[in-house]
Design an enzyme around this catalytic site. Structure first.
Site, PDB file in Angstrom:
ATOM      1  N   GLU A   1       1.358  24.566   1.951  1.00 28.48           N
ATOM      2  CA  GLU A   1       1.350  24.531   0.492  1.00 28.48           C
ATOM      3  C   GLU A   1      -0.067  24.690  -0.033  1.00 28.48           C
ATOM      4  OE1 GLU A   1       2.962  20.807  -0.903  1.00 28.48           O
ATOM      5  OE2 GLU A   1       5.015  21.584  -0.825  1.00 28.48           O
TER       6      GLU A   1
ATOM      7  N   HIS B   1      -2.386   6.625   2.297  1.00 30.01           N
ATOM      8  CA  HIS B   1      -0.945   6.876   2.148  1.00 30.01           C
ATOM      9  C   HIS B   1      -0.112   5.605   2.095  1.00 30.01           C
ATOM     10  CE1 HIS B   1      -1.748  11.089   2.390  1.00 30.01           C
ATOM     11  NE2 HIS B   1      -2.437  10.898   3.491  1.00 30.01           N
TER      12      HIS B   1
ATOM     13  N   ARG C   1      16.500   6.535   0.406  1.00 31.80           N
ATOM     14  CA  ARG C   1      16.595   5.093   0.683  1.00 31.80           C
ATOM     15  C   ARG C   1      16.221   4.314  -0.569  1.00 31.80           C
ATOM     16  NH1 ARG C   1      11.436   6.681   2.435  1.00 31.80           N
ATOM     17  NH2 ARG C   1       9.810   5.624   1.228  1.00 31.80           N
TER      18      ARG C   1
END
Ligand code: MV4
Length: 446
Positions: free
Chosen positions: A200, A235, A291
């Site tokens: 990307e 992250h 989830r």
């Protein structure tokens, strides 16, 4: 109907699911590892079953152990929580093959959106903006080079099975692309057993904004507004809030509609999240989380909807009880993740015995935590020991309230990141809502 449910998880989310079951009058059975034996939340379930030793590979990740517990306990459903087996399509399949309802989407949907290149194709097909890049997996150095040159540097090489930033490499030129392509593949193979990657355009300074969705088995999907999760380190999200202070109303509306459209196009049911990056007034789909997420209470506070109870109702086949027009997010919510880690040692895990624990309370404060004075934080799992949330009419009031609540929080015996939260909540950029995914790294390097 679900009468008895097994919780295939631990800690605060296991407790959260026990509480939802109690309110739904569903019997709960919680599993635990030897490291979690004796933890007080286990007593709040109707039954607790030890499934193995401390390492998660032999307990919370062991499908045979969990299915055996489900059979012994005679449950009719399994709730996976987040992490562990929550997005494991094979686990969902085994549950259903054993006549146990998996609280989550179908295994085919989990598989489809779990492949990030395929999820992106589904988004593109549904007319949702995606980041410019390869149309699917990139299988050779030559193709990688051709695509990178076509879209222009910097580019990001991402693992199709990725998550948590693993298997991701930035490339600024042909040389770093060749190296990055190989290391991303190798890292993805080690982490996920799948070396497939895609490419990307790299967005240099985006916000991370995600939309909470709910879908029923009749094909209806609604969205419950967004959460801004840009405050993260390596992250790992540290603070989440809703609504996002950084996006205009027209973008909010379009993002919400895009999330619903994508969810419908993949036959999504249950609770889920559609993640976007937002930069220069434009948004781009990046992935779907199949989830319930850690930060779901942010949305519970702004909408008044109990997402865990909704998940269980939807899994039992009930239709959504409300239309999109009936969802009216109100006020502002902030969540601080409380981690057992040492801010003075580069946030290294700080397990051990909690000797003192004074939990904040009062108006607009919610604490989702399973720990207390006398509990032992095992070294085997994620370091999050709880979540502190506040709600108020406005963002400014929510910030004031969070500062107050953080000042009440006292945890002794182990180190925590509460001091970091105090610092962020007093930062002028945070206060103005002017932050992107680079914010926390920059704050910590000064
Ligand atoms: C990106 C990006 C910039 N450009 N994709 C990080 C994990 C995965 N969920 C996607 N991630 C990113 N994808 C493009 N094309 C920047 C990130 C990213 C990020 C995303 C969300 C939250 C925090 C982040 C921190 C660094 C990088």
């Amino acid at each position: 109907m679900i009468h008895r449910l097994l919780i295939a998880n631990r800690g605060e989310i296991a407790l959260r699911i026990i509480r939802a079951c109690r309110e739904l009058d569903i019997e709960s059975v919680v599993v635990y590892s030897q490291a979690d034996a004796g933890s007080a939340y286990l007593d709040l379930a109707d039954e607790a079953i030890c499934i193995g030793p401390a390492p998660s590979a032999q307990s919370y990740l062991s499908i045979p152990s969990i299915i055996s517990a489900a059979e012994i306990a005679n449950v009719d459903a399994v709730h996976p929580g987040y992490g562990f087996l929550a997005e494991n399509a094979h686990f969902a399949e085994v549950c259903r093959a054993n006549n146990i309802e998996f609280v989550g989407p179908d295994e085919d949907t989990i598989r489809r959106v779990g492949d990030k290149a395929e999820a992106k194709s589904a988004a593109r097909a549904a007319g949702i903006p995606v980041v410019e890049g390869s149309d699917g997996p990139v299988d050779s150095d030559e193709d990688a080079l051709e695509i990178a040159r076509a879209i222009g540097y910097p580019v990001l090489i991402k693992a199709v099975s990725g998550g948590g930033g693993r298997g991701m490499r930035i490339a600024h030129n042909d040389i770093s692309l060749a190296a990055g392509y190989q290391t991303a593949r190798a890292e993805a193979e080690t982490a996920f057993g799948d070396s497939t990657v895609y490419i990307e355009k790299y967005l240099e300074d985006p916000r991370h904004v995600e939309i909470q969705i709910l879908g029923d088995k009749q094909g209806n999907v609604i969205q419950l507004g967004e959460r801004d999760c840009s405050v993260q380190r390596r992250h790992q999200k540290v603070i989440e809030e809703g609504p996002s202070p950084g996006i205009p109303n027209d973008v909010r509306t379009k993002m919400g509609r895009a999330a619903v459209k994508l969810a419908k196009s993949v036959g999504y049911h249950g609770a889920g999240t559609v993640e976007f990056l937002y930069e220069n007034k434009k948004f781009y789909f990046i992935e779907v989380n199949a989830r319930i997420q850690v930060e779901h209470p942010v949305t519970e506070l702004t909408t008044g909807i109990d997402l865990i109870k909704e998940q269980i109702r939807l899994a039992s086949g009930e239709p959504l009880g409300r239309k999109q027009q009936q969802v009216k997010p109100k006020g502002h919510a902030i969540e601080c993740r409380i981690n057992a880690e040492d801010p003075d040692r580069n946030f290294a895990p700080s397990p051990g015995l909690i000797t003192q624990c004074v939990v904040p309370g009062g108006p607009g404060v919610r604490v989702d935590s399973h720990v207390y004075a006398g509990s032992r934080v095992p070294p085997n799992y994620d370091s999050m020991i709880g979540k502190l949330l506040v709600w108020a009419d406005t963002r400014a009031e929510a910030i004031t309230r969070m500062r107050r609540a953080l000042d009440e929080y006292k945890i002794e015996g182990i180190k925590t990141n509460i001091s970091l939260h105090r610092r962020i909540l007093r930062n002028a950029y945070f206060e103005r809502g002017e932050y992107t995914t680079r914010f926390l790294d920059e704050l910590l390097s000064t």
